[in-house]
Design a protein around this motif. Structure first.
Motif, short mmCIF file in Angstrom:
data_model
loop_
_atom_site.label_atom_id
_atom_site.label_comp_id
_atom_site.label_asym_id
_atom_site.label_seq_id
_atom_site.Cartn_x
_atom_site.Cartn_y
_atom_site.Cartn_z
N THR A 29 0.81 -1.22 0.00
CA THR A 29 0.00 0.00 0.00
C THR A 29 0.85 1.27 0.00
O THR A 29 0.30 2.36 0.04
N CYS A 30 2.18 1.12 -0.03
CA CYS A 30 2.94 2.38 -0.06
C CYS A 30 2.76 3.02 -1.45
O CYS A 30 2.57 2.34 -2.45
N GLU A 31 2.76 4.35 -1.48
CA GLU A 31 2.42 5.06 -2.72
C GLU A 31 3.35 6.21 -3.03
O GLU A 31 3.48 6.62 -4.17
N GLU A 32 4.00 6.70 -2.01
CA GLU A 32 4.86 7.88 -2.18
C GLU A 32 6.08 7.47 -3.03
O GLU A 32 6.65 6.39 -2.80
N GLY A 34 9.21 8.15 -3.21
CA GLY A 34 10.44 7.79 -2.49
C GLY A 34 10.31 6.40 -1.85
O GLY A 34 11.26 5.62 -1.83
N GLU A 35 9.12 6.12 -1.34
CA GLU A 35 8.89 4.81 -0.70
C GLU A 35 8.89 3.69 -1.74
O GLU A 35 9.46 2.63 -1.53
N LEU A 36 8.24 3.97 -2.86
CA LEU A 36 8.22 2.95 -3.92
C LEU A 36 9.63 2.65 -4.39
O LEU A 36 10.01 1.48 -4.55
N ALA A 37 10.44 3.69 -4.56
CA ALA A 37 11.82 3.48 -5.02
C ALA A 37 12.58 2.64 -4.00
O ALA A 37 13.35 1.74 -4.37
N ALA A 38 12.37 2.90 -2.71
CA ALA A 38 13.06 2.13 -1.66
C ALA A 38 12.63 0.66 -1.70
O ALA A 38 13.44 -0.26 -1.53
N LEU A 39 11.34 0.45 -1.91
CA LEU A 39 10.82 -0.92 -1.98
C LEU A 39 11.46 -1.69 -3.14
O LEU A 39 11.95 -2.82 -2.98
N TYR A 40 11.47 -1.07 -4.32
CA TYR A 40 12.03 -1.76 -5.50
C TYR A 40 13.53 -1.99 -5.31
O TYR A 40 14.05 -3.03 -5.70
N ARG A 41 14.20 -1.02 -4.72
CA ARG A 41 15.64 -1.16 -4.49
C ARG A 41 15.94 -2.35 -3.58
O ARG A 41 16.84 -3.15 -3.84
N LYS A 258 -1.58 3.06 -12.45
CA LYS A 258 -1.87 2.53 -11.12
C LYS A 258 -1.78 1.00 -11.12
O LYS A 258 -1.24 0.38 -10.20
N THR A 259 -2.34 0.40 -12.17
CA THR A 259 -2.33 -1.06 -12.26
C THR A 259 -0.91 -1.58 -12.38
O THR A 259 -0.53 -2.56 -11.72
N LEU A 260 -0.10 -0.90 -13.19
CA LEU A 260 1.30 -1.30 -13.33
C LEU A 260 2.01 -1.19 -11.98
O LEU A 260 2.75 -2.09 -11.58
N GLU A 261 1.73 -0.10 -11.27
CA GLU A 261 2.37 0.11 -9.97
C GLU A 261 2.01 -1.03 -8.99
O GLU A 261 2.89 -1.56 -8.30
N THR A 262 0.76 -1.42 -8.99
CA THR A 262 0.36 -2.52 -8.10
C THR A 262 1.06 -3.81 -8.50
O THR A 262 1.51 -4.58 -7.65
#
Ligand code: SAH
Ligand code: SF4
Length: 362
Positions: A29-32, A34-41, A258-262
């Motif tokens: 559920t993270c969306e920001e 910076g947070e998404l980048a940290a998750l993928y990293r 949005k779908t791609l992000e999920t």
């Protein structure tokens, strides 16, 4: 001060304790940005640790769109009379496989609509044998629900990986996606995963992501389901509406970004949670973002790509969803583009069959 996401990512990377449901949900559920980048990293670090910066290729042959089932989301469902039906012949499949060998593929995926009549079961068994005669390919099958005996025969013929998505681990959501009859029964599909594993296959499963009515809790439970069935491979992708289907007509809208992000968040969470499994960057990602969907999947933790190697004449018939990419591209073009795109993100093609390290470690 460190935030909750950092704590969860650190816990995942430590590989001591398994993430809890709420932690998985937090990742999803993270969306920001910076947070998404940290998750993928973080997910990419986990992939580097267990797999390396390597991508395994599978040459995908979509053998036939004949299907006895009527899944509400799928463009080739039995009731869709607008689809031209086809079944590749033995020679056509073998020609595609020989061509794939020339272009350096060492693994093949054979996928089709679902049939379990004796002629089809014999055909698949024979084609697997023939492919093995051409070369020692790694062979993955994705031909739906079958009897335990059929899975055993296909394994004995030489296939060694099988993909059967559970579609959703939620029985309630599953019911909204399929007719309420014996042919579309969650428990039966779940049992097939045991049959597949018991037959000796490396087990692949997965779900559709961003389905109508699907919640973050459902997706977190899907990840827990993958761990529970001890999956070796994960093939999951965004759900894409097809206008000739009941679900596509009921919910025609699609928010592509949005779908791609999920979809990317699910890949990353699966990598952090399951660590050493094979995870595919599916074609549906590329459909949502033709320029970079697949690459973004790899950078979020996926390590398998399955380019279509079938004859371009058939690809239009096999439209599980609409706007599939690469419809007219031939093998050399696909391969050239793929190598260039992998190079641009610093990855290379893995040698050999590219089996799941998770399976090897058992
Ligand atoms: N008939 C087999 C294999 C072919 S379908 C089976 O169903 O297992 C392969 C996968 O395509 C399905 O598991 C489903 O998850 C996916 N699929 C079907 N329709 C889709 C759609 N509209 N959007 C995204 N994925 C879809
Ligand atoms: Fe047939 Fe598979 Fe499509 Fe369901 S998802 S209609 S089983 S091809």
């Amino acid at each position: 001060m460190k935030n909750r996401l950092d704590d969860i990512l650190a816990k995942a990377l430590e590989e001591k304790d398994v993430l809890e449901h709420d932690e998985l949900k937090h990742l999803l559920t993270c969306e920001e940005p910076g947070e998404l980048a940290a998750l993928y990293r973080a997910a990419y670090r986990m992939k580097e640790r267990h797999i390396g910066r390597k991508v395994s290729l599978r040459g995908l042959v979509e053998m036939s769109d004949l299907c006895v089932k009527d899944c509400y989301y799928c463009g080739i469902r039995r009731s869709n009379r607008a689809v031209p039906r086809f079944a590749m012949t033995r020679d056509e499949i073998l020609r595609a496989v020989r061509l794939a060998r020339e272009y350096g593929y060492s693994s093949i995926v054979l996928q089709s609509g679902e049939r379990s009549d004796p002629a089809f079961v014999d055909f698949v068994e024979e084609i697997v044998r023939e492919i093995k005669r051409i070369d020692d390919f790694g062979i993955t099958l994705s031909c739906g629900e079958q009897s335990s005996e059929t899975y055993r025969r296909w394994f004995a013929a030489g296939a060694h990986r099988y993909l059967l998505r559970i579609e959703s681990s939620s029985r309630t959501l599953y019911r909204t996606l399929h007719p309420d009859d014996a042919m579309h029964d969650w428990e039966t599909r779940r049992r097939c995963l045991d049959f597949i594993r018991d037959a000796g296959f490396q087990l692949g499963t997965g779900v559709m992501i961003a389905l109508p009515r699907q919640t973050a809790d459902d997706l977190a439970s899907d990840l827990e389901f993958f761990r529970e069935v001890d999956a070796d491979m994960i093939g999951m992708g965004p759900y894409l509406p097809h206008h000739q289907t009941p679900l596509g007509r009921e919910f025609p809208e699609l928010d592509a970004e949005k779908t791609l992000e999920t979809g990317l968040k699910m890949i990353a969470a699966a990598r952090l949670y399951l660590r050493d499994v094979n995870i595919a960057a599916t074609t549906a990602l590329q459909t949502l973002s033709p320029a970079d969907g697949r690459e973004r999947g790899l950078l979020a933790g996926a390590n398998v790509v399955m380019p279509n190697i079938g004859d371009t004449a058939y690809r239009r018939g096999y439209q599980l969803y609409e706007n599939k990419p690469d419809l007219d591209e031939n093998l050399p073009e696909i391969r050239r583009k793929l190598e260039a795109s992998l190079q641009s993100i610093g990855e290379t093609v893995a040698e050999g069959w590219g089996d799941s390290p998770h399976f090897a470690s058992k």
